[in-house]
Design a protein around this motif. Sequence first.
Motif, PDB file in Angstrom:
ATOM      1  N   PHE A 116       1.255  -1.124   0.242  1.00  7.73           N
ATOM      2  CA  PHE A 116      -0.064  -0.208  -0.044  1.00  7.73           C
ATOM      3  C   PHE A 116       1.094   1.437   0.250  1.00  7.73           C
ATOM      4  N   GLY A 117       2.242   1.136   0.084  1.00  2.42           N
ATOM      5  CA  GLY A 117       3.324   1.936  -0.005  1.00  2.42           C
ATOM      6  C   GLY A 117       3.490   2.718   1.248  1.00  2.42           C
ATOM      7  N   SER A 307      -8.251   9.449   9.414  1.00  2.65           N
ATOM      8  CA  SER A 307      -8.434  11.290   9.837  1.00  2.65           C
ATOM      9  C   SER A 307      -7.175  11.743   9.211  1.00  2.65           C
ATOM     10  N   ASP A 308      -5.652  10.668   8.768  1.00  2.00           N
ATOM     11  CA  ASP A 308      -4.552  11.522   9.046  1.00  2.00           C
ATOM     12  C   ASP A 308      -4.325  11.159   7.119  1.00  2.00           C
ATOM     13  N   ALA A 309      -4.861  10.366   6.372  1.00  2.00           N
ATOM     14  CA  ALA A 309      -5.336  10.211   5.076  1.00  2.00           C
ATOM     15  C   ALA A 309      -5.852  11.548   4.346  1.00  2.00           C
ATOM     16  N   LEU A 310      -6.372  12.825   5.513  1.00  2.00           N
ATOM     17  CA  LEU A 310      -6.805  13.757   4.635  1.00  2.00           C
ATOM     18  C   LEU A 310      -6.311  14.686   4.264  1.00  2.00           C
ATOM     19  N   ASN A 311      -5.012  15.079   5.152  1.00  2.00           N
ATOM     20  CA  ASN A 311      -4.388  15.822   5.014  1.00  2.00           C
ATOM     21  C   ASN A 311      -3.256  15.500   3.705  1.00  2.00           C
ATOM     22  N   PRO A 317      -5.432   9.793  -2.590  1.00  2.00           N
ATOM     23  CA  PRO A 317      -6.926   9.584  -2.443  1.00  2.00           C
ATOM     24  C   PRO A 317      -7.334   8.213  -1.734  1.00  2.00           C
ATOM     25  N   TYR A 318      -6.164   6.787  -2.159  1.00  4.67           N
ATOM     26  CA  TYR A 318      -6.033   5.561  -1.579  1.00  4.67           C
ATOM     27  C   TYR A 318      -6.022   5.141   0.329  1.00  4.67           C
ATOM     28  N   ARG A 319      -5.072   6.535   0.593  1.00  4.43           N
ATOM     29  CA  ARG A 319      -4.957   6.259   1.710  1.00  4.43           C
ATOM     30  C   ARG A 319      -6.026   6.346   2.996  1.00  4.43           C
ATOM     31  N   LEU A 320      -6.809   6.989   2.481  1.00  8.00           N
ATOM     32  CA  LEU A 320      -8.406   7.235   3.048  1.00  8.00           C
ATOM     33  C   LEU A 320      -9.124   5.799   2.161  1.00  8.00           C
ATOM     34  N   VAL A 321      -9.142   5.465   0.881  1.00 14.05           N
ATOM     35  CA  VAL A 321     -10.076   4.124   0.219  1.00 14.05           C
ATOM     36  C   VAL A 321     -10.333   3.639   1.836  1.00 14.05           C
ATOM     37  N   ILE A 322      -8.733   2.669   1.583  1.00 15.07           N
ATOM     38  CA  ILE A 322      -8.321   1.589   1.830  1.00 15.07           C
ATOM     39  C   ILE A 322      -9.008   1.411   3.476  1.00 15.07           C
ATOM     40  N   PRO A 323      -8.217   2.209   4.403  1.00 10.95           N
ATOM     41  CA  PRO A 323      -9.214   2.028   5.421  1.00 10.95           C
ATOM     42  C   PRO A 323     -10.097   1.770   5.849  1.00 10.95           C
ATOM     43  N   ALA A 324     -11.356   2.602   4.772  1.00 11.17           N
ATOM     44  CA  ALA A 324     -12.757   3.709   4.566  1.00 11.17           C
ATOM     45  C   ALA A 324     -13.164   1.511   4.377  1.00 11.17           C
ATOM     46  N   ILE A 325     -12.591   0.913   3.013  1.00  6.32           N
ATOM     47  CA  ILE A 325     -13.122   0.090   2.745  1.00  6.32           C
ATOM     48  C   ILE A 325     -12.812  -1.050   3.843  1.00  6.32           C
ATOM     49  N   VAL A 326     -11.554  -1.198   4.385  1.00  6.27           N
ATOM     50  CA  VAL A 326     -11.836  -2.710   5.456  1.00  6.27           C
ATOM     51  C   VAL A 326     -12.924  -2.188   6.831  1.00  6.27           C
ATOM     52  N   ILE A 327     -12.778  -1.511   7.178  1.00  6.72           N
ATOM     53  CA  ILE A 327     -14.063  -0.389   7.895  1.00  6.72           C
ATOM     54  C   ILE A 327     -15.065  -1.346   7.854  1.00  6.72           C
ATOM     55  N   SER A 328     -15.636  -0.465   6.040  1.00  6.36           N
ATOM     56  CA  SER A 328     -16.935  -1.074   5.869  1.00  6.36           C
ATOM     57  C   SER A 328     -16.964  -2.849   5.514  1.00  6.36           C
ATOM     58  N   LEU A 329     -16.199  -3.417   5.274  1.00  9.68           N
ATOM     59  CA  LEU A 329     -16.186  -5.249   5.510  1.00  9.68           C
ATOM     60  C   LEU A 329     -16.351  -5.741   6.635  1.00  9.68           C
ATOM     61  N   ILE A 330     -15.751  -4.787   7.462  1.00 16.39           N
ATOM     62  CA  ILE A 330     -15.733  -5.819   8.674  1.00 16.39           C
ATOM     63  C   ILE A 330     -17.393  -5.501   9.302  1.00 16.39           C
ATOM     64  N   VAL A 331     -17.771  -3.916   9.419  1.00 19.80           N
ATOM     65  CA  VAL A 331     -18.864  -4.007  10.279  1.00 19.80           C
ATOM     66  C   VAL A 331     -20.388  -4.616   9.375  1.00 19.80           C
ATOM     67  N   LEU A 332     -19.816  -4.597   8.387  1.00 21.02           N
ATOM     68  CA  LEU A 332     -20.944  -5.539   6.843  1.00 21.02           C
ATOM     69  C   LEU A 332     -21.024  -6.904   7.602  1.00 21.02           C
ATOM     70  N   SER A 333     -20.131  -7.308   7.464  1.00 21.91           N
ATOM     71  CA  SER A 333     -19.619  -8.445   7.410  1.00 21.91           C
ATOM     72  C   SER A 333     -20.113  -9.214   9.119  1.00 21.91           C
ATOM     73  N   LEU A 334     -19.996  -8.665   9.929  1.00 25.76           N
ATOM     74  CA  LEU A 334     -19.898  -8.915  11.238  1.00 25.76           C
ATOM     75  C   LEU A 334     -21.589  -8.537  11.572  1.00 25.76           C
ATOM     76  N   ASN A 335     -22.637  -7.537  10.876  1.00 26.56           N
ATOM     77  CA  ASN A 335     -24.154  -7.360  10.611  1.00 26.56           C
ATOM     78  C   ASN A 335     -25.337  -8.498   9.953  1.00 26.56           C
ATOM     79  N   LEU A 336     -23.977  -9.176   8.880  1.00 28.89           N
ATOM     80  CA  LEU A 336     -24.899  -9.937   8.033  1.00 28.89           C
ATOM     81  C   LEU A 336     -24.308 -11.490   8.879  1.00 28.89           C
TER      82      LEU A 336
END
Length: 351
Positions: A116-117, A307-311, A317-336
């Motif tokens: 991820f660089g 939050s750090d990726a906003l700077n 932009p991938y620095r914000l997208v990657i953790p956002a995707i991981v959060i979404s994947l974890i929360v969605l999987s746990l809810n399902l």
Amino acid sequence: MDKKLTMHIDVEDFIPATEKEKEYMVQMRPSTTFFKDGVKRLVKNKVAFVSFIVIVFITLCAIFVPMFWPYSYENMLGNVPGQPVDSSFNNLKPFTYSKTEQAMIDAGEHVTPHIFGTDSQGRDYFIRVVYGTRISLAVGFFASIIVLIIGMTIGSVSGYMGGKVDLIIMRIVDIIYSLPDMLMVILLASVLNQTMGDAIEGTVFESIGANIISLFLVFGVLYWVSMARLIRGQILSLREQEYVLAARTAGASGKWIIKKHLLPNCMSVVFISVALQIPSAIFTESYLSFLGLGVNAPMPSLGSLASDALNGLSSYPYRLVIPAIVISLIVLSLNLFGDGLRDAFDPKLAA
């Protein structure tokens, strides 16, 4: 003469059945339990089963990848003590190398790629995302355990005792429910974060950090009310059963009845509620870390990484997208998965 019209006994009707005829006529269902039936229904639910596999995969990666990954979440690769700072490690894009690493590759040495660089301080972003996932999962799990213990204790006492005890506890629950959740979480996290620093200094909790401990306290203060209401409702319906009356007649104490009779019959509902509480805790930790009230730097969490990726949002932009995707994947999987547990183990929904 037609056999239907005769009164004579047909001897062939009394010939013992063969083994094949017995297997055909007698279809025995294997013995099973409520848990086994629930697991079978859960496995048949493809969405919940796939979500469970995703959760297990993410959890295993968060636990084991940092053990063998050559980079550390806090290691600034271009900042070596006693040597000039190498800025070529900063802000590397995915699967690119610094000048020093490229020279090592040209010399025939093996260099682990930065998947991820790197971030603005030359730290490998992949291991920071993995470690941040570990922190978020750990906070969500332990926070849910705290909510479970407090909510189960208070809810069971309220439901079993009834009367004035139940009235007082439920009024406290109503007061906490009336508070604005997000505002109270932010206020409590801010106050506890400032007051906990000096209190834990020099103790074993110092390595954990004041922010994480304050998060646990926030969950313990605010988020137990839903669990308490759920347990209370279950206890109210179960305490009128005959086996509870028999236990009282035999002289059993209220603590024993709650522990041995009432709570075991609530376990299926409790496990489902905990499975649905974990993603809520992870999301709360993520937005608190996003606001700067989460884990202490340099320790990462998914929210602090976002939050750090906003700077550098326009450039990286991938620095914000990657953790956002991981959060979404974890929360969605746990809810399902929690929905699948509810459909599989809730006796009221079982077919």
